[in-house]
Design a protein around this motif. Structure first.
Motif, PDB file in Angstrom:
ATOM      1  N   SER A  17       0.799  -1.223   0.000  1.00 30.99           N
ATOM      2  CA  SER A  17       0.000   0.000   0.000  1.00 30.99           C
ATOM      3  C   SER A  17       0.830   1.271   0.000  1.00 30.99           C
ATOM      4  O   SER A  17       0.357   2.330  -0.398  1.00 30.99           O
ATOM      5  CB  SER A  17      -0.942   0.008   1.209  1.00 30.99           C
ATOM      6  OG  SER A  17      -0.209   0.009   2.413  1.00 30.99           O
ATOM      7  N   PHE A  20       8.236   0.870  -0.098  1.00 33.20           N
ATOM      8  CA  PHE A  20       8.971   0.098  -1.098  1.00 33.20           C
ATOM      9  C   PHE A  20       8.045  -0.665  -2.035  1.00 33.20           C
ATOM     10  O   PHE A  20       8.233  -0.694  -3.251  1.00 33.20           O
ATOM     11  CB  PHE A  20       9.890  -0.911  -0.407  1.00 33.20           C
ATOM     12  CG  PHE A  20      11.126  -0.331   0.225  1.00 33.20           C
ATOM     13  CD1 PHE A  20      11.551   0.964  -0.069  1.00 33.20           C
ATOM     14  CD2 PHE A  20      11.890  -1.082   1.113  1.00 33.20           C
ATOM     15  CE1 PHE A  20      12.696   1.497   0.510  1.00 33.20           C
ATOM     16  CE2 PHE A  20      13.032  -0.557   1.694  1.00 33.20           C
ATOM     17  CZ  PHE A  20      13.442   0.730   1.401  1.00 33.20           C
ATOM     18  N   ARG A  40      -3.022  -3.836   5.559  1.00 37.05           N
ATOM     19  CA  ARG A  40      -4.196  -3.818   6.443  1.00 37.05           C
ATOM     20  C   ARG A  40      -5.149  -2.678   6.137  1.00 37.05           C
ATOM     21  O   ARG A  40      -6.353  -2.802   6.307  1.00 37.05           O
ATOM     22  CB  ARG A  40      -3.736  -3.777   7.903  1.00 37.05           C
ATOM     23  CG  ARG A  40      -3.034  -5.054   8.343  1.00 37.05           C
ATOM     24  CD  ARG A  40      -2.232  -4.812   9.590  1.00 37.05           C
ATOM     25  NE  ARG A  40      -1.270  -3.723   9.378  1.00 37.05           N
ATOM     26  CZ  ARG A  40      -0.547  -3.167  10.307  1.00 37.05           C
ATOM     27  NH1 ARG A  40      -0.658  -3.579  11.545  1.00 37.05           N
ATOM     28  NH2 ARG A  40       0.289  -2.180  10.015  1.00 37.05           N
ATOM     29  N   ALA A  63      -0.936  -9.739   6.842  1.00 40.25           N
ATOM     30  CA  ALA A  63      -0.056 -10.677   6.132  1.00 40.25           C
ATOM     31  C   ALA A  63       0.612 -11.674   7.073  1.00 40.25           C
ATOM     32  O   ALA A  63       1.146 -12.685   6.625  1.00 40.25           O
ATOM     33  CB  ALA A  63       1.012  -9.904   5.356  1.00 40.25           C
ATOM     34  N   ASN A  84       7.278  -8.393   1.919  1.00 34.56           N
ATOM     35  CA  ASN A  84       7.864  -7.104   2.290  1.00 34.56           C
ATOM     36  C   ASN A  84       7.191  -6.480   3.507  1.00 34.56           C
ATOM     37  O   ASN A  84       7.755  -5.576   4.127  1.00 34.56           O
ATOM     38  CB  ASN A  84       7.720  -6.192   1.059  1.00 34.56           C
ATOM     39  CG  ASN A  84       7.745  -4.722   1.381  1.00 34.56           C
ATOM     40  OD1 ASN A  84       8.804  -4.123   1.472  1.00 34.56           O
ATOM     41  ND2 ASN A  84       6.565  -4.126   1.547  1.00 34.56           N
ATOM     42  N   TYR A 149      14.672  -5.504  15.791  1.00 34.28           N
ATOM     43  CA  TYR A 149      14.523  -5.350  14.335  1.00 34.28           C
ATOM     44  C   TYR A 149      15.643  -6.051  13.557  1.00 34.28           C
ATOM     45  O   TYR A 149      15.377  -6.850  12.657  1.00 34.28           O
ATOM     46  CB  TYR A 149      14.496  -3.858  13.983  1.00 34.28           C
ATOM     47  CG  TYR A 149      14.388  -3.559  12.514  1.00 34.28           C
ATOM     48  CD1 TYR A 149      13.160  -3.594  11.863  1.00 34.28           C
ATOM     49  CD2 TYR A 149      15.525  -3.229  11.758  1.00 34.28           C
ATOM     50  CE1 TYR A 149      13.062  -3.323  10.507  1.00 34.28           C
ATOM     51  CE2 TYR A 149      15.432  -2.952  10.406  1.00 34.28           C
ATOM     52  CZ  TYR A 149      14.196  -2.997   9.783  1.00 34.28           C
ATOM     53  OH  TYR A 149      14.111  -2.725   8.448  1.00 34.28           O
ATOM     54  N   LYS A 153      15.348  -9.248  11.017  1.00 35.17           N
ATOM     55  CA  LYS A 153      15.678  -9.170   9.592  1.00 35.17           C
ATOM     56  C   LYS A 153      16.768 -10.178   9.231  1.00 35.17           C
ATOM     57  O   LYS A 153      16.774 -10.715   8.114  1.00 35.17           O
ATOM     58  CB  LYS A 153      16.094  -7.742   9.233  1.00 35.17           C
ATOM     59  CG  LYS A 153      14.945  -6.732   9.325  1.00 35.17           C
ATOM     60  CD  LYS A 153      13.768  -7.164   8.487  1.00 35.17           C
ATOM     61  CE  LYS A 153      12.791  -6.052   8.195  1.00 35.17           C
ATOM     62  NZ  LYS A 153      11.607  -6.519   7.443  1.00 35.17           N
ATOM     63  N   THR A 187      10.435   6.398   2.830  1.00 33.92           N
ATOM     64  CA  THR A 187       9.221   5.679   3.239  1.00 33.92           C
ATOM     65  C   THR A 187       8.892   6.081   4.679  1.00 33.92           C
ATOM     66  O   THR A 187       9.733   6.620   5.397  1.00 33.92           O
ATOM     67  CB  THR A 187       9.421   4.148   3.209  1.00 33.92           C
ATOM     68  OG1 THR A 187      10.281   3.787   4.283  1.00 33.92           O
ATOM     69  CG2 THR A 187      10.014   3.668   1.901  1.00 33.92           C
TER      70      THR A 187
HETATM   71  N1  LIG Z   1      12.609   2.139   4.621  1.00 39.48           N
HETATM   72  C1  LIG Z   1      13.787   1.673   4.987  1.00 39.48           C
HETATM   73  O1  LIG Z   1      14.718   2.453   5.239  1.00 39.48           O
HETATM   74  C2  LIG Z   1      14.011   0.188   5.049  1.00 39.48           C
HETATM   75  C3  LIG Z   1      15.331  -0.282   5.065  1.00 39.48           C
HETATM   76  C4  LIG Z   1      15.556  -1.657   5.098  1.00 39.48           C
HETATM   77  C5  LIG Z   1      14.473  -2.538   5.106  1.00 39.48           C
HETATM   78  N2  LIG Z   1      13.204  -2.049   5.099  1.00 39.48           N
HETATM   79  C6  LIG Z   1      12.114  -3.028   5.088  1.00 39.48           C
HETATM   80  O2  LIG Z   1      11.358  -2.856   3.922  1.00 39.48           O
HETATM   81  C7  LIG Z   1      10.002  -3.250   4.143  1.00 39.48           C
HETATM   82  C8  LIG Z   1       9.070  -2.161   3.681  1.00 39.48           C
HETATM   83  O3  LIG Z   1       9.355  -1.012   4.453  1.00 39.48           O
HETATM   84  P1  LIG Z   1       8.887   0.456   4.027  1.00 39.48           P
HETATM   85  O4  LIG Z   1      10.001   1.325   4.406  1.00 39.48           O
HETATM   86  O5  LIG Z   1       8.335   0.467   2.653  1.00 39.48           O
HETATM   87  O6  LIG Z   1       7.717   0.658   5.126  1.00 39.48           O
HETATM   88  P2  LIG Z   1       6.318   1.420   5.121  1.00 39.48           P
HETATM   89  O7  LIG Z   1       6.341   2.587   4.202  1.00 39.48           O
HETATM   90  O8  LIG Z   1       5.987   1.620   6.545  1.00 39.48           O
HETATM   91  O9  LIG Z   1       5.336   0.323   4.472  1.00 39.48           O
HETATM   92  C9  LIG Z   1       5.070  -0.855   5.173  1.00 39.48           C
HETATM   93  C10 LIG Z   1       3.994  -1.626   4.429  1.00 39.48           C
HETATM   94  O10 LIG Z   1       3.744  -2.865   5.128  1.00 39.48           O
HETATM   95  C11 LIG Z   1       2.334  -2.942   5.411  1.00 39.48           C
HETATM   96  N3  LIG Z   1       2.158  -3.736   6.617  1.00 39.48           N
HETATM   97  C12 LIG Z   1       2.687  -3.551   7.849  1.00 39.48           C
HETATM   98  N4  LIG Z   1       2.273  -4.521   8.689  1.00 39.48           N
HETATM   99  C13 LIG Z   1       1.472  -5.344   7.964  1.00 39.48           C
HETATM  100  C14 LIG Z   1       0.735  -6.526   8.263  1.00 39.48           C
HETATM  101  N5  LIG Z   1       0.737  -7.070   9.480  1.00 39.48           N
HETATM  102  N6  LIG Z   1       0.019  -7.097   7.276  1.00 39.48           N
HETATM  103  C15 LIG Z   1      -0.017  -6.565   6.029  1.00 39.48           C
HETATM  104  N7  LIG Z   1       0.677  -5.455   5.689  1.00 39.48           N
HETATM  105  C16 LIG Z   1       1.399  -4.862   6.654  1.00 39.48           C
HETATM  106  C17 LIG Z   1       1.885  -1.491   5.527  1.00 39.48           C
HETATM  107  O11 LIG Z   1       0.492  -1.318   5.317  1.00 39.48           O
HETATM  108  P3  LIG Z   1      -0.581  -1.342   6.550  1.00 39.48           P
HETATM  109  O12 LIG Z   1       0.047  -0.572   7.677  1.00 39.48           O
HETATM  110  O13 LIG Z   1      -1.813  -0.730   5.973  1.00 39.48           O
HETATM  111  O14 LIG Z   1      -0.773  -2.789   6.879  1.00 39.48           O
HETATM  112  C18 LIG Z   1       2.677  -0.882   4.363  1.00 39.48           C
HETATM  113  O15 LIG Z   1       2.028  -1.184   3.135  1.00 39.48           O
HETATM  114  C19 LIG Z   1       9.899  -3.566   5.645  1.00 39.48           C
HETATM  115  O16 LIG Z   1       9.974  -4.958   5.841  1.00 39.48           O
HETATM  116  C20 LIG Z   1      11.111  -2.863   6.222  1.00 39.48           C
HETATM  117  O17 LIG Z   1      11.573  -3.455   7.432  1.00 39.48           O
HETATM  118  C21 LIG Z   1      12.941  -0.723   5.056  1.00 39.48           C
END
Ligand SMILES: NC(=O)c1ccc[n+]([C@@H]2O[C@H](COP(=O)([O-])OP(=O)(O)OC[C@H]3O[C@@H](n4cnc5c(N)ncnc54)[C@H](OP(=O)(O)O)[C@@H]3O)[C@@H](O)[C@H]2O)c1
Length: 250
Positions: A17, A20, A40, A63, A84, A149, A153, A187
């Motif tokens: 939604s 990433f 969600r 998820a 993700n 965290y 990961k 993000t």
């Molecule tokens: N951004 C960074 O700097 C970074 C760096 C390394 C790794 N990551 C990893 O990359 C992934 C994506 O991160 P992002 O930065 O894109 O985060 P984000 O913008 O917060 O997006 C997270 C997404 O996951 C969904 N989500 C969270 N909990 C969920 C659940 N229980 N069931 C279904 N959907 C769920 C959220 O939607 P809802 O809240 O509506 O469910 C949203 O679509 C994560 O695993 C994060 O740990 C991020």
């Protein structure tokens, strides 16, 4: 899988939604795939549907629920999974965590990767399918103000490598790959991390970011993950992902 082979098949993308995997959903629909996006919040998913059109099917669900993983894989028979979904960690030093806050990313990120990976092996997905699990660069270095965290990961990377090994042993032909992105302010989750680390270093966010070089964007994540799925020459189980692209993880 070539771009031609991806076209017309179904990909399930968790956390589609925003952040990433909104970029991943866009890149995969552009490549001709049907994308089932799980998150969600239904309203945010509907915005993605408006943006990407009928090739994107929104599913508002948790998820990390094993029933959701089983039902969606049974229903859509995907050729691609992008795992993700992840919780934003509470940004505090370790002694300011409770066990519940410390373990949040295990309950959400690891649990969800476990259920979907298990379903992919048990089904099993068609030979030639690809499962990509999003880990983090923090898995290599730790993340001292993010509770559990980094360990969560790192476990996603291990879990994905274990699944790759099972796929090879059983001759399933399913690729399992983990991707370890760097911290980015592009993000919601990343913004929280950047603000917390800047405050811990007693610098403002702009100064913190200037010291780190170019930041990864969701569009780049989408393009690189699409390349990982369709491009030749990606034979590693884990890749770092930064603004300069993919490189094998040490
Ligand atoms: N951004 C960074 O700097 C970074 C760096 C390394 C790794 N990551 C990893 O990359 C992934 C994506 O991160 P992002 O930065 O894109 O985060 P984000 O913008 O917060 O997006 C997270 C997404 O996951 C969904 N989500 C969270 N909990 C969920 C659940 N229980 N069931 C279904 N959907 C769920 C959220 O939607 P809802 O809240 O509506 O469910 C949203 O679509 C994560 O695993 C994060 O740990 C991020």
């Amino acid at each position: 899988m070539t771009t031609q082979q991806l076209s017309g098949t179904t990909a399930i993308v968790t956390g589609a939604s925003r952040g990433f995997c909104r970029g991943v959903a866009a890149a995969l629909t552009q490549a001709g795939a049907r994308v089932v996006g799980v998150a969600r919040d239904a309203a945010t998913l509907d915005e993605v549907r408006e943006q990407l059109g009928a090739a994107f099917t929104p599913v508002a669900a948790d998820a990390a629920d094993p029933v959701v993983a089983g039902q969606l894989i049974d229903t859509y028979q995907p050729r691609v999974l992008v795992l993700n979904a992840g919780a934003a960690p509470l940004a505090r030093p370790v002694h300011r965590h409770t066990w519940q806050t410390f373990s949040r990313n295990w309950e959400v990120d690891v649990q969800h990767a476990f259920h979907w990976t298990r379903e992919a092996l048990l089904q099993p997905l068609e030979p030639g399918s690809t499962v990509i699990a999003v880990s983090s660069g923090a898995a290599l270095r730790g993340s001292p103000i993010s509770g559990g965290y980094a360990g969560a990961k790192a476990t996603i990377r291990f879990l994905t490598a274990y699944a790759a090994e099972e796929s090879r042993r059983e001759g399933l032909g399913i690729r399992f790959i983990s991707v370890l992105p760097g911290l980015t302010p592009a993000t919601r989750l990343g913004q929280g991390g950047v603000a917390a680390y800047a405050a811990r270093d007693s610098v403002d966010v702009a100064t913190f970011l200037a010291s780190r070089g170019p930041a990864l964007t969701p569009d780049q994540v989408g393009e690189e993950i699409a390349r990982l799925i369709t491009g030749p020459g990606h034979d590693q189980d884990a890749y770092l992902l930064g603004a300069a692209g993919l490189s094998p993880a040490p």
